[in-house]
Write an enzyme that holds these catalytic residues in place. Sequence first.
Site, mmCIF file in Angstrom:
data_model
loop_
_atom_site.group_PDB
_atom_site.id
_atom_site.type_symbol
_atom_site.label_atom_id
_atom_site.label_comp_id
_atom_site.label_asym_id
_atom_site.label_seq_id
_atom_site.Cartn_x
_atom_site.Cartn_y
_atom_site.Cartn_z
ATOM 1 N N GLU A 47 0.823 -1.222 0.000
ATOM 2 C CA GLU A 47 0.000 0.000 0.000
ATOM 3 C C GLU A 47 0.852 1.266 0.000
ATOM 4 O O GLU A 47 0.455 2.286 -0.572
ATOM 5 C CB GLU A 47 -0.950 -0.003 1.203
ATOM 6 N N PHE A 109 -11.737 -6.482 14.124
ATOM 7 C CA PHE A 109 -10.692 -7.028 13.267
ATOM 8 C C PHE A 109 -10.321 -6.028 12.176
ATOM 9 O O PHE A 109 -11.183 -5.497 11.485
ATOM 10 C CB PHE A 109 -11.181 -8.336 12.636
ATOM 11 N N GLN A 110 -9.045 -5.763 12.054
ATOM 12 C CA GLN A 110 -8.494 -4.824 11.070
ATOM 13 C C GLN A 110 -9.110 -3.434 11.186
ATOM 14 O O GLN A 110 -9.385 -2.766 10.181
ATOM 15 C CB GLN A 110 -8.635 -5.369 9.647
ATOM 16 N N LYS A 159 -17.463 -0.077 5.823
ATOM 17 C CA LYS A 159 -17.973 -1.064 4.870
ATOM 18 C C LYS A 159 -19.489 -0.974 4.695
ATOM 19 O O LYS A 159 -19.999 -1.111 3.576
ATOM 20 C CB LYS A 159 -17.585 -2.474 5.319
ATOM 21 N N MET A 465 24.516 7.742 2.282
ATOM 22 C CA MET A 465 24.563 9.081 2.865
ATOM 23 C C MET A 465 24.877 9.027 4.358
ATOM 24 O O MET A 465 25.631 9.865 4.878
ATOM 25 C CB MET A 465 23.245 9.809 2.621
#
Length: 554
Positions: A47, A109-110, A159, A465
């Site tokens: 993502e 959940f999630q 949802k 760096m």
Amino acid sequence: MRAADAIVKALEKEGVKHIFGIPGGAIIEVYDALFDSEIMHVLTRHEQAAVHAADGYARATGRVGVAFATSGPGATNTVTGIATAYMDSSPVIVMTGQVPRSLIGNDAFQEADITGITMPITKHNYLVTDEKELLRIIKEAFHIAKTGRPGPVLIDLPKDVTIADIEFDYPEKVELPGYKPKYAGHPRQIKRAAELIMKAERPIILAGGGVIHSNASEELVKLAETIPAFVVTSLMGKGAIPETHPLSLGFIGMHGAKYANYAIQESDLIIAVGVRFSDRTTGKVSSFAPNAKIIHIDIDPAEIGKNVRVDVPIVGDAKLVLRELIKHIQYKRRKEWEDKVNEWRRKYPLRYKRDGKLKPQYVIEKLYELAPDAIVTTEVGQNQMWAAQYFKVKYPRQFITSGGLGTMGFGFPAAIGVKTAFPDKTVVDIAGDGSFLMNIQELATCVDYGIDVKVFILNNAFLGMVRQWQQLFYDERYSQTCLLCKEMSFEKIAEGFGAVGITVERESEVEDAIKEALSIDAPVVVDFRVDRLENVYPMVPAGAALNEIIDEEV
């Protein structure tokens, strides 16, 4: 219609052609609706990469980039991409799935409070709690993302909202009483600025990313030629003026050319356009251009006076303000100043040793020689600075990099976004080995979709760096910066994904390798095994003044 279908239809009405993302349970309804759309969805493998791709797409096109993610870990994986877009003022819409409204706050959940998490790093964000407000929110989100100072906007979609039935009545207008960006500069302030310019003997223009965002490059060049004045840029301003133009001095700051830093330090007037005076640009603020008056043009009033003192503030869009300012300027040659700056340019050119080892600077020079019109993205670190120094940008939106956040792993997925927008253009990601490893999984995306991005890895087997700073300031105590994996081959890894891999170990092989990579109609990874101890010079240590430059003897 189903709200999920309405979301996709709204995106179509906004002119969205491409979306980057990964589906999941909380956003599955939207993906189901997307199945019947002509919008092309690019399935990234992470993502974070989806948001970077949308960001690269936005920077290259000037249009809003769009990314999708599911709830919980899908949403939290977008955070680095959102912060990157926010710091560099890139217009991106991120739509995330969320658990149903009845479960919000229950540690379902999630579940993750993504609007709370991203509040400091978005221009605005929304949690949709009423499906009747959904279409208005989408319209507002696009308006906010692309107007004024651009930036990312997040929309969190529970949802049960996406499965609700709504009437499709997409707004034609946006009404946001508290959000009214100011585009036209104040006439009196513009005249004051013109007066200062005409009085100045050592004027210089400092151009930032705002010039690119407002499509004001033509006006900037005209102003520079009318005064006339040399132009320096921030890192984000590269491309605001062709770097082959005789008035262009390149970028200033920590790794800017010595002559560019000297020029701004010795100026008596700075005309700053669309730049935020970051620490990497100004060096030590208390000693920055001590004898210069400052005109600051910016669409974001919060940036004016935030980091440096300003004598003439002008709030407005760079393109419109410069058009008006030019009307009040007459040509006035300043030969003494011109000669002085050109002498610095002759005396302190960018340079590096040619000692038989494969030098990263040589790779960039050869790429520029063979593909000067390529769109270049970069990772972050030494590779980014070498690219900025040695690839002379010819036009706006040609050089795409993470400036404000300095995000390793940005360049490769950003290149995917750029190539998706411009499939007929050559797109090259200039990478370090450390940065490329952070989103290397996107090789699978390139291969699956036939996105023939070219990745040029300046591989020194170090976090370069950081290693450079350890060498110069920490007595060569190389703590956790060595990436030397004797058995690791980027060529074989690329081939394992189905891409093309090439390994280059000698200077004599560079030109042929670049030509081969550019000729192949497929994703290509070129592993340039460069001199491991090469440093980026010149450099200004953190907290030092721009004229306190460390350089190596060549």
